[in-house]
Design a protein around this motif. Structure first.
Motif, PDB file in Angstrom:
ATOM      1  N   VAL A 120       0.837  -1.209   0.000  1.00  0.00           N
ATOM      2  CA  VAL A 120       0.000   0.000   0.000  1.00  0.00           C
ATOM      3  C   VAL A 120       0.871   1.259   0.000  1.00  0.00           C
ATOM      4  N   ASN A 121       1.945   1.253   0.778  1.00  0.00           N
ATOM      5  CA  ASN A 121       2.842   2.412   0.820  1.00  0.00           C
ATOM      6  C   ASN A 121       3.478   2.659  -0.548  1.00  0.00           C
ATOM      7  N   SER A 122       3.896   1.576  -1.247  1.00  0.00           N
ATOM      8  CA  SER A 122       4.493   1.726  -2.580  1.00  0.00           C
ATOM      9  C   SER A 122       3.465   2.259  -3.577  1.00  0.00           C
ATOM     10  N   ALA A 123       2.223   1.744  -3.498  1.00  0.00           N
ATOM     11  CA  ALA A 123       1.180   2.224  -4.405  1.00  0.00           C
ATOM     12  C   ALA A 123       0.912   3.707  -4.200  1.00  0.00           C
ATOM     13  N   HIS A 124       0.871   4.171  -2.951  1.00  0.00           N
ATOM     14  CA  HIS A 124       0.654   5.592  -2.666  1.00  0.00           C
ATOM     15  C   HIS A 124       1.833   6.441  -3.149  1.00  0.00           C
ATOM     16  N   ALA A 125       3.065   5.912  -3.039  1.00  0.00           N
ATOM     17  CA  ALA A 125       4.240   6.657  -3.522  1.00  0.00           C
ATOM     18  C   ALA A 125       4.195   6.829  -5.033  1.00  0.00           C
ATOM     19  N   ILE A 126       3.733   5.797  -5.757  1.00  0.00           N
ATOM     20  CA  ILE A 126       3.606   5.905  -7.220  1.00  0.00           C
ATOM     21  C   ILE A 126       2.506   6.898  -7.571  1.00  0.00           C
ATOM     22  N   GLU A 127       1.401   6.863  -6.833  1.00  0.00           N
ATOM     23  CA  GLU A 127       0.313   7.800  -7.090  1.00  0.00           C
ATOM     24  C   GLU A 127       0.760   9.245  -6.863  1.00  0.00           C
ATOM     25  N   LYS A 158       3.620  10.428  -7.388  1.00  0.00           N
ATOM     26  CA  LYS A 158       4.509  10.824  -8.487  1.00  0.00           C
ATOM     27  C   LYS A 158       3.750  11.016  -9.795  1.00  0.00           C
ATOM     28  N   THR A 159       2.830  10.088 -10.130  1.00  0.00           N
ATOM     29  CA  THR A 159       2.174  10.111 -11.448  1.00  0.00           C
ATOM     30  C   THR A 159       0.792  10.740 -11.413  1.00  0.00           C
ATOM     31  N   ALA A 160       0.244  10.972 -10.203  1.00  0.00           N
ATOM     32  CA  ALA A 160      -1.111  11.515 -10.055  1.00  0.00           C
ATOM     33  C   ALA A 160      -2.140  10.626 -10.743  1.00  0.00           C
ATOM     34  N   GLY A 161      -1.854   9.329 -10.865  1.00  0.00           N
ATOM     35  CA  GLY A 161      -2.785   8.380 -11.455  1.00  0.00           C
ATOM     36  C   GLY A 161      -2.830   8.372 -12.964  1.00  0.00           C
ATOM     37  N   ILE A 187      13.448 -10.331   1.733  1.00  0.00           N
ATOM     38  CA  ILE A 187      12.318  -9.859   0.919  1.00  0.00           C
ATOM     39  C   ILE A 187      12.615  -8.416   0.520  1.00  0.00           C
ATOM     40  N   GLU A 188      12.569  -8.122  -0.772  1.00  0.00           N
ATOM     41  CA  GLU A 188      12.784  -6.761  -1.269  1.00  0.00           C
ATOM     42  C   GLU A 188      11.516  -6.293  -1.959  1.00  0.00           C
ATOM     43  N   ILE A 189      11.017  -5.135  -1.551  1.00  0.00           N
ATOM     44  CA  ILE A 189       9.829  -4.527  -2.149  1.00  0.00           C
ATOM     45  C   ILE A 189      10.278  -3.187  -2.722  1.00  0.00           C
ATOM     46  N   ALA A 190      10.368  -3.096  -4.064  1.00  0.00           N
ATOM     47  CA  ALA A 190      10.887  -1.905  -4.737  1.00  0.00           C
ATOM     48  C   ALA A 190       9.796  -1.271  -5.575  1.00  0.00           C
ATOM     49  N   ASP A 191       9.794   0.072  -5.624  1.00  0.00           N
ATOM     50  CA  ASP A 191       8.836   0.800  -6.470  1.00  0.00           C
ATOM     51  C   ASP A 191       9.571   1.929  -7.174  1.00  0.00           C
ATOM     52  N   ASP A 192       8.940   2.469  -8.207  1.00  0.00           N
ATOM     53  CA  ASP A 192       9.501   3.626  -8.920  1.00  0.00           C
ATOM     54  C   ASP A 192       8.656   4.859  -8.650  1.00  0.00           C
ATOM     55  N   GLY A 193       8.314   5.032  -7.359  1.00  0.00           N
ATOM     56  CA  GLY A 193       7.474   6.150  -6.944  1.00  0.00           C
ATOM     57  C   GLY A 193       8.265   7.438  -6.749  1.00  0.00           C
ATOM     58  N   ILE A 194       7.731   8.303  -5.890  1.00  0.00           N
ATOM     59  CA  ILE A 194       8.280   9.658  -5.733  1.00  0.00           C
ATOM     60  C   ILE A 194       9.601   9.676  -4.983  1.00  0.00           C
ATOM     61  N   GLY A 195       9.880   8.660  -4.157  1.00  0.00           N
ATOM     62  CA  GLY A 195      11.134   8.623  -3.402  1.00  0.00           C
ATOM     63  C   GLY A 195      11.097   9.530  -2.177  1.00  0.00           C
TER      64      GLY A 195
END
Length: 729
Positions: free
Chosen positions: A629-636, A638-641, A660-668
């Motif tokens: 959920v945290n990764s999904a919110h970080a992507i949102e 950054k991209t505003a959906g 376990i590694e959980i990586a995203d390309d969100g806002i950072g």
């Protein structure tokens, strides 16, 4: 023994008078001696300078005549004797103007020397010089060494004269002489007049001690007619310098005599002495006046002493009566100081105009680490305490509260002197005088322990609420899953039955159509074809199998979701158990699908040989859910959906642990957020979208309950990577 002050004063005055007279006389003697030494030094210095001037002038005259006589010898070779005197005279006049000039020669070797008669037409006083000069030439010719020679004359009508002679090649045996006489005053007087030594008499002498000295020049106040010989007298200040100049075989000596200077009066010579006596008399008069005033003051002091003695007695009686008040005040002050030091806070007072502390208790050393003197020196201002980055300054909080409230309280985090961060409660009171703010007072309280307890209480309450909520949700989800599971099984079974029946029905219809065509009954075949077209059997034959297949697939997906919900909502156990971590992650991804399906694509890279992990399944599932959920919110953010991002979950096995590694390309995150991301109630999300609990609970589950590790690597714009490490046992 009584001392008579009047007699003592008289003795002092007489002593001062005697000492003043002696000092004045000593000063006068010192000035006389200094003046005498100074005058002697000036006299010797100036006579040395004048001697150099005289030497230079005589030497220049001799050098010029040597050059002239050399030129005369060269001219005598080519110029006839009758014209030689005119040529030489013209050459001589270019530099000096002689009093007398001529050539001496003789017609025969034994004949006397005769002067060229041209001098009789040009020098009206030549008859006074020429006889003596001819005699000097005769004497000069008789000498063995006939070098340049000079003769000095003192003639009443002419003055002091120097004559120089040198041989030239004219006349018999080429033994002629050229002669020239010069007035000493014509070249010495201008030099001595320019020197401004108008207080010196200067005399020149020829000869020596053996042959005697003969005066040949004088420059003095008495003119050139002095009847007395100053060398014989040498009165007053005088310096005689023998043989300072040698001119043509003649040795010249110089005598300098200082003339007495006009005196300004005898009173000027004794001016320091008179001034000293006058000053001494003034001092004596002042001492007499002081003595009289002292006598009057002594009388008044004696009277005042009596009055003060009486007042002292009264004051001692009054102090003795009121001594107990001082003891009570001192005891109150001591008690107040003890109370101040016993309070677990810092009592302070400040000036509202300068915001500088005017009082601060000793507790500031224990609570903040500073000495009271450091605050009272003006180094610290009220509201200037250093606070963590991101927190409003104390001064800003005070400016917000000061205008309206007379008493208010501030709570904030601040740094001690040793950079330790503590919680502070500052209770502030404003003191007024006729509606004018004159003082600000308050108390610093260290509430760090209280805040820690409050944080622990809130955390426990949050975890309890979260557990209760999750338990309720789990029970509800389990019930819903159970209720959904039964009808979904009915629907699945019925769909399978319908699919089989439909296949049999379409097979039966096809068989009937084939039999009718074989029977040859045209009317029955025609009726069957009409019914076939009317019911659109071909369309149903194409679409119904696909519809039933899709329905069966949907029911399978519902069953999978229900199964995942049942596993995710399984009640937590008091003890750890071994689970398949890959299966748990897959179930969690299915449950959280609604959070990420419109924002990102989830990629699972699971290790096939991942061993079973000993853990609390429910809490691990909740941790993975919070991270997704945290990764999904970080992507949102950054991209505003507008664009979908990527969430990649990787599992690997290492020696004795699972990663376990959980990586995203969100806002950072920047460094300030990255350092606080696991703090309780810390969030960067807008109000209503985040509670600041997800990552803090995840950190507590992984680190505290499973003895693992949870770290984050993130940079602004580059996404984040959370790495979870769990031990196998």
């Amino acid at each position: 023994m009584t001392i008579n002050k009047a007699r003592v004063d008289k003795a002092v005055i007489l002593g001062v008078l005697l000492i003043g007279a002696l000092l004045s006389y000593g000063l006068q003697s010192f000035i006389w001696q200094s003046n005498s030494k100074e005058a002697r030094y000036e006299f010797e210095s100036q006579t040395s300078n004048l001697t150099l001037f005289i030497i230079d002038d005589f030497q220049n005259l001799v050098d010029e005549f040597v050059v002239f006589s050399g030129a005369a010898r060269e001219l005598a070779v080519n110029v006839p004797p009758g014209q030689l005197v005119y040529v030489l005279e013209k050459l001589l006049l270019e530099n000096y103007k002689p009093l007398f000039f001529t050539l001496y020669s003789r017609v025969e070797a034994d004949a006397p020397y005769e002067a060229d008669d041209s001098w009789q037409h040009r020098y009206y006083f030549g008859d006074k010089i020429e006889p003596q000069l001819r005699q000097a030439v005769e004497q000069f010719s008789a000498q063995q060494d006939r070098q340049l020679n000079s003769v000095f004359f003192s003639l009443p009508s002419i003055g002091h004269v120097v004559c120089m002679m040198d041989g030239v090649g004219v006349g018999a045996s080429a033994s002629g002489y050229v002669t020239a006489c010069f007035d000493l005053a014509s070249f010495l007087d201008p030099v001595l007049q320019r020197s401004s030594y108008d207080w010196l008499d200067i005399y020149l002498y020829s000869g020596d001690m053996v042959s005697g000295y003969r005066q040949i020049y004088q420059f003095s106040e008495s003119g050139r007619t002095a009847t007395k010989d100053p060398l014989a007298e040498q009165q007053g200040r005088s310096i005689f310098l023998p043989r300072v100049v040698e001119a043509g075989g003649q040795q010249l000596s110089v005598l300098f005599t200082a003339r007495p200077q006009p005196r300004m009066g005898i009173w000027m010579d004794y001016l320091p002495l008179l001034f000293g006596v006058f000053l001494t008399l003034l001092i004596v008069m002042y001492l007499i006046s002081v003595s009289r005033r002292n006598a009057e003051v002594s009388r008044k002091v004696e009277m005042k002493t009596r009055e003060l003695t009486k007042a002292k007695v009264k004051l001692e009686i009054e102090v003795e009566k009121k001594g107990y008040l001082y003891q009570k005040i001192k005891a109150s002050v001591d008690n107040l100081e003890a109370v101040t030091n016993s309070v677990n806070g810092v009592i302070w007072e400040a000036n509202p105009d300068t915001m500088e502390y005017t009082y601060i208790s000793n507790q500031v050393t224990r609570i903040l680490g500073y000495e009271p003197e450091e605050y009272l020196s003006g180094r610290f201002k009220l509201g200037g305490q250093q606070v963590p980055e991101g927190q409003r300054s104390v001064r800003e909080m005070m400016q917000e509260k000061m205008p309206g409230e007379a008493n208010f309280t501030l709570e904030y985090q601040g740094y001690r002197k040793d950079k330790q961060l503590i919680w502070i409660r500052n209770i502030i009171t404003k003191v007024f005088d006729n509606d004018r703010l004159i003082r600000i007072r308050g108390v610093f309280l260290d509430i760090t322990e209280e805040k820690n307890h409050e944080t622990e209480r809130l955390e426990m309450e949050s975890q309890l609420k979260h557990a209760q909520k999750m338990e309720a949700i789990g029970q509800l989800a389990a019930g819903i899953a159970h209720e959904i599971n039964t009808p979904s099984q009915f629907v699945g079974d019925n769909l399978n039955f319908i699919q089989d029946a439909m296949n049999d029905s379409f097979s039966y219809i096809s068989t009937l159509e084939a039999l009718l065509k074989e029977s040859g009954n045209e009317s029955a075949v025609s009726a069957m074809q009409s019914a076939h077209e009317e019911q659109d059997i071909d369309f149903l034959n194409d679409e119904l199998p696909q519809a039933i297949e899709q329905s069966i697939d949907g029911i399978a997906r519902i069953s999978k979701i229900v199964s995942a919900m049942k596993e995710f909502s399984h009640p937590g156990l008091e003890n750890k158990q071994k689970i398949d971590l890959n299966h748990a992650i897959e179930s969690t991804v299915v449950v959280a699908r609604n959070e990420w399906k419109y924002l990102a694509d989830v990629h699972l890279e699971m290790a096939e040989d991942l061993p079973m992990v000993n853990c609390f399944p429910g809490e691990i599932n909740q941790t993975i859910l919070n991270m997704i959920v945290n990764s999904a919110h970080a992507i949102e953010a950054k991209t505003a959906g507008e664009d979908k991002g990527n969430i990649t979950i990787t599992t690997t096995a290492e020696e004795g642990q699972v990663v376990i590694e959980i990586a995203d390309d969100g806002i950072g995150m920047d460094e300030s957020v990255r350092n606080r991301v696991f703090e309780h109630f810390f969030t960067t999300k807008e109000v209503g979208k985040g509670t600041g609990q997800g990552l803090s609970i995840a950190y507590s589950v992984i680190v505290e309950k499973h003895s693992g590790s949870l770290v984050v690597d993130s940079h602004p714009g580059d996404g984040s990577r959370f790495t979870i490490t769990l031990p196998l046992d």
